[in-house]
Motif scaffolding. Structure first.
Motif, mmCIF file in Angstrom:
data_model
loop_
_atom_site.group_PDB
_atom_site.id
_atom_site.type_symbol
_atom_site.label_atom_id
_atom_site.label_comp_id
_atom_site.label_asym_id
_atom_site.label_seq_id
_atom_site.Cartn_x
_atom_site.Cartn_y
_atom_site.Cartn_z
ATOM 1 N N GLU A 51 13.248 29.369 83.604
ATOM 2 C CA GLU A 51 12.892 30.888 83.465
ATOM 3 C C GLU A 51 12.880 31.424 82.004
ATOM 4 O O GLU A 51 12.271 32.485 81.808
ATOM 5 C CB GLU A 51 14.035 31.700 84.472
ATOM 6 C CG GLU A 51 15.284 31.580 83.585
ATOM 7 C CD GLU A 51 16.307 32.609 84.531
ATOM 8 O OE1 GLU A 51 16.115 33.799 84.472
ATOM 9 O OE2 GLU A 51 17.301 32.089 84.740
ATOM 10 N N ARG A 85 30.127 35.520 87.973
ATOM 11 C CA ARG A 85 29.422 36.080 86.779
ATOM 12 C C ARG A 85 30.633 37.237 86.184
ATOM 13 O O ARG A 85 30.312 37.477 85.201
ATOM 14 C CB ARG A 85 28.117 36.904 87.242
ATOM 15 C CG ARG A 85 27.112 35.879 88.005
ATOM 16 C CD ARG A 85 26.066 35.284 86.870
ATOM 17 N NE ARG A 85 25.304 36.311 86.205
ATOM 18 C CZ ARG A 85 24.355 35.897 85.086
ATOM 19 N NH1 ARG A 85 24.074 34.714 84.926
ATOM 20 N NH2 ARG A 85 23.784 36.896 84.588
ATOM 21 N N HIS A 119 27.866 28.667 81.992
ATOM 22 C CA HIS A 119 26.648 29.184 82.701
ATOM 23 C C HIS A 119 26.985 29.364 84.315
ATOM 24 O O HIS A 119 28.038 28.653 84.785
ATOM 25 C CB HIS A 119 25.443 27.981 82.950
ATOM 26 C CG HIS A 119 24.596 28.420 84.034
ATOM 27 N ND1 HIS A 119 23.592 29.171 83.767
ATOM 28 C CD2 HIS A 119 24.482 27.976 85.197
ATOM 29 C CE1 HIS A 119 22.768 29.246 84.968
ATOM 30 N NE2 HIS A 119 23.287 28.488 85.878
#
Ligand code: DAT
Ligand code: MG
Length: 140
Positions: A51, A85, A119
């Motif tokens: 991406e 996250r 990540h």
């Protein structure tokens, strides 16, 4: 059960933070259901970060991911994608909140790519895609 892909990136492994990251995931209550250490090759790294192809930090990012071993983890739990996250904190470690992995353990190193230890997948679609990249044996 929702799943996410977590990576401890080369900076995290180099700095001996694998246990620290996994500990935060487990203490939050998520379940680690798969785990491996590997050295990414270029194709894997490009595929994972597809991406971002074309962005100025893409090449440095791919190079950085090849700079040492990484640890790939599947974590499970309700809303684990969003939850991890939050645990990771903002992409930019300078402004990531204290209390988060990036806020507590990373800082701006003045490099072309931000080095921020972990990540985490950002959506169910990303999680499915990324888990297939790092754990192809699980979808056979
Ligand atoms: P995240 O890892 O928070 O999902 P991302 O997917 O936007 O962030 O970017 C992937 C990684 O690339 C990120 O962890 C660090 C690096 N990066 C992102 N934006 C950057 C920028 N503007 N300059 C340098 N590196 C960057
Ligand atoms: Mg991302």
């Amino acid at each position: 059960m929702e799943r996410t892909l977590i990576l401890v990136k080369p900076d995290g492994v180099r700095r001996n933070l694998v246990g620290e990251v996994l500990s935060r995931v487990e203490k939050k209550g998520y379940v680690i259901s798969a785990l491996k250490m590997l050295e990414a090759d270029r194709a894997l790294s490009v595929r994972h970060y597809a991406e971002h192809e074309g962005k100025p930090f893409f090449e440095p990012l791919v190079e950085f991911m090849l700079s040492g071993p990484i640890v790939a983890v599947i974590a499970e739990g309700n809303r684990v994608i969003e939850g991890f996250r939050k645990l990771a904190g903002a992409t930019d470690p300078t402004v990531a909140e204290p209390g988060t992995i990036r806020g507590d353990l990373a800082r701006d190193q003045g490099t072309k790519v931000v080095q921020n230890i972990v990540h985490g997948s950002d959506s169910p679609e990303s999680a499915d895609r990324e888990i297939k990249i790092f754990f192809p044996e699980l979808s056979k």
